[in-house]
Design an enzyme around this catalytic site. Sequence first.
Site, PDB file in Angstrom:
ATOM      1  N   LYS A 178       0.864  -1.181   0.000  1.00  0.00           N
ATOM      2  CA  LYS A 178       0.000   0.000   0.000  1.00  0.00           C
ATOM      3  C   LYS A 178       0.897   1.227   0.000  1.00  0.00           C
ATOM      4  O   LYS A 178       2.029   1.186   0.510  1.00  0.00           O
ATOM      5  CB  LYS A 178      -0.884   0.033   1.251  1.00  0.00           C
TER       6      LYS A 178
HETATM    7  N1  GLU Z   1      -7.042  -0.084  -3.672  1.00  0.00           N
HETATM    8  C1  GLU Z   1      -7.795  -1.252  -3.983  1.00  0.00           C
HETATM    9  C2  GLU Z   1      -7.923  -2.160  -2.776  1.00  0.00           C
HETATM   10  O1  GLU Z   1      -7.781  -1.718  -1.658  1.00  0.00           O
HETATM   11  C3  GLU Z   1      -7.256  -1.969  -5.218  1.00  0.00           C
HETATM   12  C4  GLU Z   1      -5.869  -2.488  -5.110  1.00  0.00           C
HETATM   13  C5  GLU Z   1      -5.318  -3.039  -6.409  1.00  0.00           C
HETATM   14  O2  GLU Z   1      -6.074  -3.213  -7.351  1.00  0.00           O
HETATM   15  O3  GLU Z   1      -4.119  -3.287  -6.443  1.00  0.00           O
HETATM   16  O4  GLU Z   1      -8.236  -3.310  -2.891  1.00  0.00           O
END
Ligand code: GLU
Length: 435
Positions: free
Chosen positions: A125
């Site tokens: 993240k």
């Molecule tokens: N931000 C989204 C999540 O929390 C998507 C993450 C992604 O597709 O890598 O799942």
Amino acid sequence: MAPDLLLPTHSIVRPDKDRFLSEENPFEAMMSRFDRAAELLDLEPGIYKVLRKPEKQIITHSPVMMDNGDIEVFTGIRVLYNTSRGPAKGGIRFDLNVTLDEVTALAAWMTWKCAVVNIPFGGAKGGVICDPLKMSAAELERLTRRYTASIISTLGPDSDVPAPDVNTNERVMAWIMDTYSMRMGHTVTAVVTGKPVEMGGSLGRREATGRGCSIVTKGALAHLGMDVKGATVAVQGFGNVGSIGAQLLQREGCKIIAISDRTGGIHNKAGIDVDDAIAWIAKNKTLEGYPKGDKITNDELLTAECDVLLPAALENVITKKNAAKIRAKIICEGANGPTTPAADTILDEKGVFVVPDILANAGGVTVSYFEWVQDRGGYFWTEKVVNERLTEIMQHSFKAVLDLSKQHKVNMRTAAYMLSISRVATVHRLRGIYA
Ligand code: GLU
């Protein structure tokens, strides 16, 4: 409908500005769930120690020239929590509330999320502490490019693949892809997902998280013997997760009785026409002033009388303060971490069926995986194929978690953690320890 590149992908709801002060630290909150599942799995101490720590935490301070000529310095974070199952995968958020603990918790969640739907990624993240609503497009572009440059050593289709998250969108992904490609000397589409379709994005990616929520909500209704037709639904957050989830559930026959965004909510017992509300937002940017229902607060929405509650905004909105008052029979966690551990206990006692975030909102990263596969193969699928494959994965994962929860007599959250932790742990055992 052509995607509006200016719209954030998640709407921002701030019912409690001090939400991290008023309840548990987000990393500790995530870890308390991890510990419970690890104990039930009888996880060996060595692997337990490995999985309790992030692999890598990067903190950057990026100078950016603002439009007025001033230089501002923005703190950015990228956490790679665990990459044993594949490249690190996870979004980047732009938000004033970003902290290292929060990003680390979210990176761990991505690890469990990818494992629960069994896609070959680890978890990551990123976040930049900024207020994107107060910045011009040019300032946001300079910030995005400078932040990308500062974490470039970790990025790459085989190592770390970002995606949109709170307050970032397709346009931000396009800047990241371009910055990375310029540094590599050639175009690398697979370095990010959630890109515009014109430059290697996948059809259906934008709708994928909301679609995934609607699929598992139907699974939960069927499990409880409730009819989809006429089931009442309250949706907190009207960004792409909440609005698409609401739209798809309405098409299946559910009645959407409440919706909200950061400006507050609308309640209408007779049902809200979701397409009409989406059209209102496209014109007016927020739900404020939407005339077809009664005004309610975000807190009132959470405790509204309904069959299904879909929290699709930010963390820690269902807490020990309001959990006892929740009247929904099912909670489908469209957001990451909307429920605190203290609230979990109360919801369990009340018998609320919670589809946990790492399962409920995994549709987004599942179609991110499809996007990455399509970019690497250079062959693009129809939207029908994307949606069919997404449906298959979500239904299969829901059933796997439900079966495990029945087998071990635990709630869906604990079962989802057990399934994902056991998958990550198995790979650690197979790979052994590099020395
Ligand atoms: N931000 C989204 C999540 O929390 C998507 C993450 C992604 O597709 O890598 O799942």
